[in-house]
Scaffold this motif. Structure first.
Motif, mmCIF file in Angstrom:
data_model
loop_
_atom_site.group_PDB
_atom_site.id
_atom_site.type_symbol
_atom_site.label_atom_id
_atom_site.label_comp_id
_atom_site.label_asym_id
_atom_site.label_seq_id
_atom_site.Cartn_x
_atom_site.Cartn_y
_atom_site.Cartn_z
ATOM 1 N N ASP A 1 -11.579 82.106 -31.995
ATOM 2 C CA ASP A 1 -11.803 82.549 -33.279
ATOM 3 C C ASP A 1 -13.312 82.727 -33.676
ATOM 4 O O ASP A 1 -13.504 83.917 -34.260
ATOM 5 N N VAL A 2 -13.820 81.826 -33.434
ATOM 6 C CA VAL A 2 -15.359 81.580 -33.900
ATOM 7 C C VAL A 2 -16.122 82.662 -33.084
ATOM 8 O O VAL A 2 -16.996 83.598 -33.398
ATOM 9 N N GLU A 3 -15.824 82.712 -31.565
ATOM 10 C CA GLU A 3 -16.381 83.781 -30.908
ATOM 11 C C GLU A 3 -16.133 85.267 -31.462
ATOM 12 O O GLU A 3 -16.865 86.086 -31.375
ATOM 13 N N ALA A 4 -14.951 85.493 -31.634
ATOM 14 C CA ALA A 4 -14.632 86.916 -32.213
ATOM 15 C C ALA A 4 -15.262 87.289 -33.579
ATOM 16 O O ALA A 4 -15.558 88.313 -33.792
ATOM 17 N N ALA B 1 -21.139 77.041 -28.441
ATOM 18 C CA ALA B 1 -22.623 77.201 -27.995
ATOM 19 C C ALA B 1 -22.695 77.092 -26.593
ATOM 20 O O ALA B 1 -23.470 77.789 -25.918
ATOM 21 N N THR B 2 -21.919 76.194 -25.878
ATOM 22 C CA THR B 2 -22.029 75.904 -24.377
ATOM 23 C C THR B 2 -21.622 77.435 -23.558
ATOM 24 O O THR B 2 -21.770 77.402 -22.300
ATOM 25 N N ARG B 3 -20.924 78.063 -24.143
ATOM 26 C CA ARG B 3 -20.342 79.454 -23.588
ATOM 27 C C ARG B 3 -21.270 80.690 -23.943
ATOM 28 O O ARG B 3 -21.331 81.518 -23.284
ATOM 29 N N HIS B 4 -22.089 80.537 -24.862
ATOM 30 C CA HIS B 4 -23.080 81.568 -25.238
ATOM 31 C C HIS B 4 -24.367 80.788 -25.400
ATOM 32 O O HIS B 4 -25.000 81.228 -26.605
ATOM 33 N N SER B 5 -25.042 79.867 -24.590
ATOM 34 C CA SER B 5 -26.182 79.264 -24.737
ATOM 35 C C SER B 5 -27.456 80.036 -25.000
ATOM 36 O O SER B 5 -28.647 79.833 -25.712
ATOM 37 N N GLU B 6 -27.516 81.452 -24.291
ATOM 38 C CA GLU B 6 -28.345 82.186 -24.643
ATOM 39 C C GLU B 6 -28.859 82.757 -25.918
ATOM 40 O O GLU B 6 -29.600 83.199 -26.288
#
Length: 306
Positions: free
Chosen positions: A97-100, A126-131
């Motif tokens: 949900d947050v990602e979306a 965050a660990t999936r989108h660290s960049e």
């Protein structure tokens, strides 16, 4: 768009003077969220836990939003978001949900503030989108496996009895209004604000589902998700971090703080000796100013933890 269908009473609007917006999650539920401050592709995303909602961050938003965009969702089933009775109230769904939401807003850089369940959700993102991640503020939370659970929470987690207590008697959200404080008591309208969304059996569904989703057992549906988050935490080792910790937390006690020290030894620590679980409330202006200055990089954050 604004969530015009949400009627915020005047007594609440005095404390929460925002115009929530709506987002449809991938699973088809309406998420309410705040989007305050100057528009751009950089924002502070503040993630609450259980049994709070974006109301928890209201004073921090007031401090930060004049300078930086603040995005503060109410997780599905919480706050002013829709409260479906058949939603997948699991950690993996919360993260999705947050990602979306972040993707829908076109954000390219995200600073995080996380509390309680917001820790697992936020670090899951965050660990999936660290960049994309900038600064991280940690407020009395965890994002790793633990078998520590207070007896009063274990009771609320116990099968049908736990659900009945939480949903029929509000035996999680209501006690939190005083158990989560130490230095002071919440004012009457502050307590009413925290409880406002949870006024019926149906509206307390996610309060119970959050408790039920604590992955103590190895075969729990959310255990693998949390284990993956914990394993990936080192990916964020180079991010600037501030830990603001209420030392009188009956749930996330200093054992959790010690674990954060082990994972991120370079994090700045502000341990507030007289604050409880609701640390932005109980720690008052000191706690909120620390977070504001850190997010806006106004000055170095000093550590005074023993």
């Amino acid at each position: 768009m604004s969530t015009d269908e949400i009627k915020i009473p005047e007594w609440l609007r005095a404390l929460y003077p925002f115009a929530p917006k709506s987002f449809q999650t991938p699973h088809g539920a309406r998420m309410s969220f705040l989007d305050e401050g100057p528009r751009g592709d950089e924002a502070v995303v503040m993630l609450h836990g259980n049994p709070t909602w974006s109301f928890f961050y209201r004073d921090l938003v007031k401090l930060v939003a004049p300078t930086m965009r603040c995005v503060v969702p109410d997780h599905i089933g919480m706050g002013l978001s829709e409260k479906p009775q058949d939603y997948s109230y699991r950690l993996a769904t919360r993260i999705a949900d947050v990602e979306a939401l972040v993707a829908s807003l076109g954000l390219k850089k995200v600073h995080l503030v996380v509390h309680d369940w917001g820790g697992a959700i936020g670090f899951g993102y965050a660990t999936r989108h660290s960049e994309m991640i900038g600064r991280i503020t940690i407020l009395n939370t965890a994002a790793f496996v633990s078998d520590r659970i207070p007896g009063r929470i274990a009771i609320c987690r116990a099968g049908g009895v736990g659900e009945f207590l939480v949903r029929a008697f509000n035996a999680f959200a209501w006690p939190a209004t005083w158990m989560s404080m130490h230095a002071r008591k919440l004012k009457e309208d502050e307590a009413r604000g925290f409880l406002f969304p949870y006024d019926s059996w149906a509206n307390r569904i996610a309060v119970h589902r959050f408790v039920a989703d604590i992955p103590l057992e190895k075969d729990h549906p959310s255990r693998a998700t949390l284990e993956e988050i914990e394993w990936r935490l080192p990916l964020l080792a180079d991010k600037a971090k501030l830990v603001v910790w209420g030392a009188w937390d009956f749930c996330f006690n200093d054992a959790f703080l010690d674990r954060w020290r082990e994972i991120y030894p370079d994090a700045e620590i502000c341990r507030l000796r007289d604050a409880g679980h609701y640390v932005p409330e109980d720690g008052g202006e000191v706690a909120r100013a620390k977070v504001r200055d850190f997010l806006l990089n106004l000055k170095p954050v000093s550590s005074h933890a023993p």
